[in-house]
Enzyme design. Structure first.
Site, PDB file in Angstrom:
ATOM      1  N   ASP A 452      -5.811 -11.374 -20.847  1.00 58.92           N
ATOM      2  CA  ASP A 452      -5.656 -10.947 -19.460  1.00 58.92           C
ATOM      3  C   ASP A 452      -6.261 -11.989 -18.512  1.00 58.92           C
ATOM      4  OD1 ASP A 452      -5.136  -9.273 -17.317  1.00 58.92           O
ATOM      5  OD2 ASP A 452      -6.272  -7.567 -18.094  1.00 58.92           O
ATOM      6  N   ASP A 520       1.201  -3.273 -14.367  1.00 56.93           N
ATOM      7  CA  ASP A 520       0.287  -2.143 -14.508  1.00 56.93           C
ATOM      8  C   ASP A 520       0.930  -0.862 -13.991  1.00 56.93           C
ATOM      9  OD1 ASP A 520      -1.781  -3.382 -15.761  1.00 56.93           O
ATOM     10  OD2 ASP A 520      -2.942  -3.796 -13.954  1.00 56.93           O
TER      11      ASP A 520
HETATM   12  C1  DGJ Z   1      -5.282  -5.471 -16.092  1.00 57.55           C
HETATM   13  C2  DGJ Z   1      -4.264  -5.146 -17.135  1.00 57.55           C
HETATM   14  O1  DGJ Z   1      -2.972  -5.316 -16.639  1.00 57.55           O
HETATM   15  C3  DGJ Z   1      -4.501  -3.724 -17.613  1.00 57.55           C
HETATM   16  O2  DGJ Z   1      -3.501  -3.356 -18.503  1.00 57.55           O
HETATM   17  C4  DGJ Z   1      -5.872  -3.639 -18.218  1.00 57.55           C
HETATM   18  O3  DGJ Z   1      -5.930  -4.456 -19.352  1.00 57.55           O
HETATM   19  C5  DGJ Z   1      -6.913  -4.060 -17.210  1.00 57.55           C
HETATM   20  N1  DGJ Z   1      -6.616  -5.351 -16.640  1.00 57.55           N
HETATM   21  C6  DGJ Z   1      -8.276  -4.082 -17.843  1.00 57.55           C
HETATM   22  O4  DGJ Z   1      -9.241  -4.570 -17.007  1.00 57.55           O
END
Ligand code: DGJ
Length: 698
Positions: A452, A520
Site C-alpha cells: 500500500d 476503497d
Molecule cells: C488503504 C487501502 O486501500 C485499504 O484497503 C487499507 O489497506 C488501508 N489503506 C489500510 O490502512
C-alpha cells in the site's frame, strides 16, 4: 518476428504488427518524422505518405510534419518531448542521424547532437501476437567531464492522422472514486494530463484513447496509449490550429530537472500505443491480451478468492479475531487470507507505528507465525498488508532516522494521514526496506503482500544531495527493484498493488504485481462505473473486487448480497465483510456464490471480455472462453418497475446453439446476437443476474 522494413533512399522504416503498421522517416535535416500509425500499409504505400510534408503557411508556422520526439530548438513551437541544458547554457538541440539497429521486431534510431556530446536513441518494439507498439527513449551524456541538465525527457510522442476533429477518452477520479471514464472533444490547445503526486494517482491515469467522434464499443478506429510508470508523469496533448493532433508523455511532472552525469544514460519507461479498428471494446481486449502476454509475471495463474480484514476490523486486528475470521473465510471457500493494517509496532490507529515492522506483541503474543500456520492449516494462503514507503513520525523508525523521509531544509514536513514518505531513492533507506520485507516474507511463510502507499509526496527534497529532483524517478525505480528482488528470491510470493485504493494502477506496477486494489469504495453501484473505467486498459484478472457489508461503509447504500457478489465476480473476487456478523443464510449464500465463481473463474480471468449495454440502467460484462459465454448483468435501479428488454450479446456464433446449464433453456446464437438474452431479474432495485451459456455441439 521479422525485423522492421527499411527503405534507405527515403530513410523510412515500417514496423508491422499483426494488423497495423507504424512508419517513421528521417528527413533532410535529420529530424525523425512521423509518417503513419494505423491500418496495415506496405513499405511502398508508406513511402507515398512519407513524401507528403505539410507546407509552412507563414514565417509564424513550423515547417514539416509531426516529430517522433520533438526537442527545443529551431522553428518548433509545440510541446517539446526532450528539453536539455548544456553546461554552457545552450538549450536548443540539433540532431545528426547516427545510425539504427533493427532486429526481430525491434528498432532503435540513434541521433547525436551536432555539437554537444548528447546521444538520443528512439526505441520501438513490436510483438508477433499483439498490435501494441512499445516505445521508449534513452539519452546518454557522452562527455567525460560535464553534466547535461535534463528538463524533460519523454518516452514517446504519438501522432494521429490529420482529420477534422478528435475525441479523447480518459480516466478521472479521486480517493473512493477512481477510473471514471470521460470523453471530450480534443481542444485546439495544449491539454495536460498529469500526476504531481509521486504516484500514478487516483485523479488521472496515464491511459488515453482517441477516436474521430464516431467510434463505439464495437466499431470505429481507436488509437490509445498507456505509460508504464508508477510515479509522477505528464502527457501533453496538442491539437494545433492546423488540425494536427499529437501527444507526448513520460515520467516526471513539469519543472523537475535531472543532471545527467558524464557517461550516464537515462532510460525512460515504456509508453505503449495501440491502434484498433474495432471500437473501444476491441481496444480494451487488445490491451488485456497484451497485459497478459507481455506485462504480468504470472498471467496464467488463477487469482485466488481472497479475504481481507480491513473493512471488518479496521485497525483492531489481533490473533484471536483474525483466527476466527480465517475459520469463517475457509468455511465459505476463501483461498487466500490477508491481514490488513494494524498488525505491527504501535499501529493501533493511523497516527503511530508505521515503519516499525515487527508484530505487535500485545495483539500477536505468538508473533505472526501461529496465525500464518493456522491459515495454512485451514487450506488457505497467508497474506499481509505492508506500506514500505511510508512512516508515522510517531514511530521508532522516524525517531532513529528523521533524515530518511523526503523533506526540505527550513520547511514543514507536511503530514497526510499522519505520515511522511520515506525517500527510497536513498540507497540506505531502500536497503532497509528490502531487508525487513525479505525477512518478514521468509520468517512468516508469507504467500502474498498487499503493498500500500497512502499519501502523495510533498516537500520531496533530499538535503545534501546535489541533484535532489532525481528522487521523483529514483524512488519509483527503487520500489520496482525491491519488488523484483523479493519476487526473484521468493518465487511463490504474489503482490497486490494498492495506493489508498487504485492510486497506483499502471503497466509499470503490473510488471511486478499480480493484482490491483481497484478502489476503497466497495459500494457495488459505484463499482460498476469504477470497473467500467478500469476495464478500458486492465484485464479482469488484476481487478481486485471485494464483497463487503451492507450498508456500505463509504456510501451507506444497502444492497442485496447477491448483487454485491455479482458485481465483484467480474474481477478477481474477494470478500471483505465482517464474517462474524453474517447470518447462517448469508454464509450459505456466500458459499454457493464463491463456488459458482470458481466455476466461471476461467472465463472471467482468462477469457475475453465484452462490455455490454442494456436498456435503462442495465449494464453487463460477457466473458467468452472456450465453449462458454458468461454474462454478469447489473440493474441498479428499475424505474417504473419495468423489466429491461433482453440483453443483446456479442461474440457468439450465430449458427450455434447455446444452453443455460442452470435453467436448461437453449438459445440460438443468432437470436442472442440480434434479439438478446431475456434476463429474469428479481423485483426491485439492485437486481442482477449471472448466466452461463455453453455452446452445444451440433
Ligand atoms: C488503504 C487501502 O486501500 C485499504 O484497503 C487499507 O489497506 C488501508 N489503506 C489500510 O490502512
Amino acid at each position: 518476428m521479422s525485423p522492421p522494413l527499411f527503405e534507405p533512399r527515403r530513410r523510412l522504416w515500417l514496423l508491422r504488427t499483426p494488423s497495423t503498421s507504424y512508419a517513421v522517416r528521417i528527413d533532410e535535416d535529420d529530424t525523425v518524422r512521423h509518417v503513419h500509425w494505423g491500418a496495415a500499409l506496405t513499405l511502398e504505400q508508406a513511402g507515398e505518405l512519407a513524401e507528403r510534408t505539410p507546407a509552412a503557411g507563414s514565417s509564424f508556422d513550423a515547417v514539416g510534419g509531426a516529430e517522433e520526439l520533438a526537442v527545443e530548438g529551431g522553428a518548433r513551437f509545440g510541446p517539446p518531448s526532450l528539453q536539455v541544458r548544456f553546461a554552457d547554457g545552450t538549450r536548443a538541440v540539433e540532431w545528426r542521424y547516427a545510425g539504427h539497429d533493427a532486429d526481430d521486431g525491434y528498432l532503435s534510431i540513434h541521433l547525436d547532437d551536432r555539437h554537444y556530446p548528447l546521444r538520443l536513441t528512439l526505441h520501438y518494439r513490436v510483438h508477433e501476437d499483439s498490435d501494441v507498439i512499445e516505445r521508449w527513449t534513452t539519452v546518454e551524456n557522452r562527455d567525460e567531464r560535464l553534466p547535461i541538465t535534463l528538463r524533460r525527457c519523454d518516452s514517446a510522442a504519438w501522432t494521429l492522422p490529420g482529420r477534422g476533429g478528435y475525441r479523447v477518452s480518459h480516466l478521472v477520479g479521486g480517493w473512493n472514486s477512481e477510473f471514471r471514464l470521460r470523453r471530450a472533444e480534443v481542444a485546439t490547445a495544449e491539454t495536460v494530463f498529469t500526476s504531481r503526486r509521486g504516484l500514478t494517482s487516483h485523479h488521472a491515469n496515464p491511459w488515453l484513447a482517441f477516436d474521430d467522434g464516431t467510434a463505439g464499443e464495437e466499431h470505429g478506429e481507436v488509437w490509445s496509449t498507456a505509460l508504464a510508470w508508477s510515479g509522477s508523469w505528464r502527457i501533453t496533448l496538442h491539437r494545433d490550429p492546423a488540425g494536427r493532433t499529437t501527444w507526448t508523455g513520460g515520467h516526471g511532472h513539469e519543472g523537475l530537472t535531472w543532471s545527467l552525469a558524464p557517461g550516464e544514460t537515462l532510460r525512460t519507461p515504456v509508453f505503449a500505443g495501440l491502434f484498433t479498428a474495432g471500437g473501444f471494446g476491441a481496444a480494451s481486449r487488445a490491451w488485456h491480451a497484451y497485459v497478459a502476454r507481455h506485462v504480468l509475471p504470472h498471467p496464467g495463474e488463477p487469482r485466488p478468492v481472497l479475504y481481507n480484514s480491513w473493512e471488518a476490523t479496521g485497525f483492531d486486528v489481533d490473533e484471536a479475531g483474525q483466527t476466527a475470521l480465517a475459520a469463517q473465510a475457509a468455511r465459505i471457500g476463501v483461498e487466500l487470507f490477508v491481514v490488513d493494517d494494524g498488525w505491527f509496532g504501535g499501529r493501533v490507529g493511523d497516527h503511530a507505528g508505521l515503519g516499525d515492522w515487527t508484530p505487535n506483541p500485545d495483539r500477536f503474543p505468538h508473533g505472526l507465525r501461529s496465525l500464518s500456520a493456522e491459515v495454512h492449516r485451514l487450506g488457505m494462503r497467508f497474506g499481509l498488508w505492508v506500506e514500505p514507503e511510508m512512516v508515522n513520525p510517531d514511530s521508532d523508525l522516524y525517531r532513529a532516522h528523521p533524515d530518511w523521509v523526503m523533506h526540505m531544509a527550513n520547511r514543514e514536513r507536511t503530514e497526510l494521514r499522519h505520515q511522511l514518505v520515506l525517500n527510497l531513492a536513498r540507497p540506505d533507506t531502500a536497503a532497509w526496506a528490502h531487508a525487513w520485507l525479505d525477512r518478514l516474507v521468509a520468517e512468516h511463510d508469507i504467500d502474498y503482500l498487499k503493498w500500500d502507499a497512502n499519501r502523495p509526496f510533498t516537500e520531496a527534497g533530499w538535503p545534501g544531495h546535489d541533484d535532489p529532483d532525481r528522487l521523483w524517478i529514483e524512488h519509483t525505480r527503487a520500489v520496482y527493484r525491491i519488488m523484483d528482488r523479493l519476487r526473484a528470491d521468493h518465487p511463490g510470493l504474489r503482490i497486490e498493488a494498492c495506493a489508498g485504493g487504485g492510486g497506483r494502477a499502471d503497466l509499470g506496477i503490473l510488471a511486478r504485481t499480480d493484482q490491483i486494489w481497484t478502489s476503497d469504495n466497495t459500494d457495488p453501484v459505484d463499482r460498476i462505473a469504477i470497473q467500467h473505467g478500469f476495464s478500458q486498459l486492465f484485464p479482469a484478472q488484476v481487478m481486485g473486487a471485494w464483497v463487503t457489508d451492507s450498508p456500505n461503509v463509504a456510501t451507506a447504500r444497502q444492497t442485496p448480497l447477491r448483487f454485491r457478489f455479482h458485481v465483484a465476480m467480474a474481477g478477481a473476487l474477494g470478500v471483505g465483510g465482517d464474517l462474524a456478523t453474517w447470518t447462517e443464510d448469508e454464509l450459505k449464500e456466500a458459499t454457493e456464490l464463491i463456488a459458482t465463481y470458481k466455476r466461471i473463474r476461467p472465463a472471467v480471468q482468462h477469457g475475453t471480455a465484452y462490455r455490454l449495454t442494456g436498456e435503462g440502467t442495465l449494464t453487463a460484462v460477457g466473458f467468452a472462453h472456450e465453449d462458454r459465454f458468461v454474462v454478469l448483468a447489473w440493474c441498479p435501479s428499475r424505474p417504473y418497475g419495468h423489466q429491461p428488454a433482453p440483453l443483446r450479446l456479442t461474440a457468439l456464433d450465430p449458427g450455434a446453439t447455446y444452453r443455460d446449464p442452470d435453467t436448461g433453456a437453449t438459445y440460438s446464437g443468432a437470436v442472442l446476437l440480434r434479439s438478446g438474452l431475456p434476463l429474469s431479474l428479481p423485483e426491485g432495485d439492485h437486481a442482477s443476474a449471472l448466466v452461463q451459456l455453453i455452446r452445444i455441439e451440433d
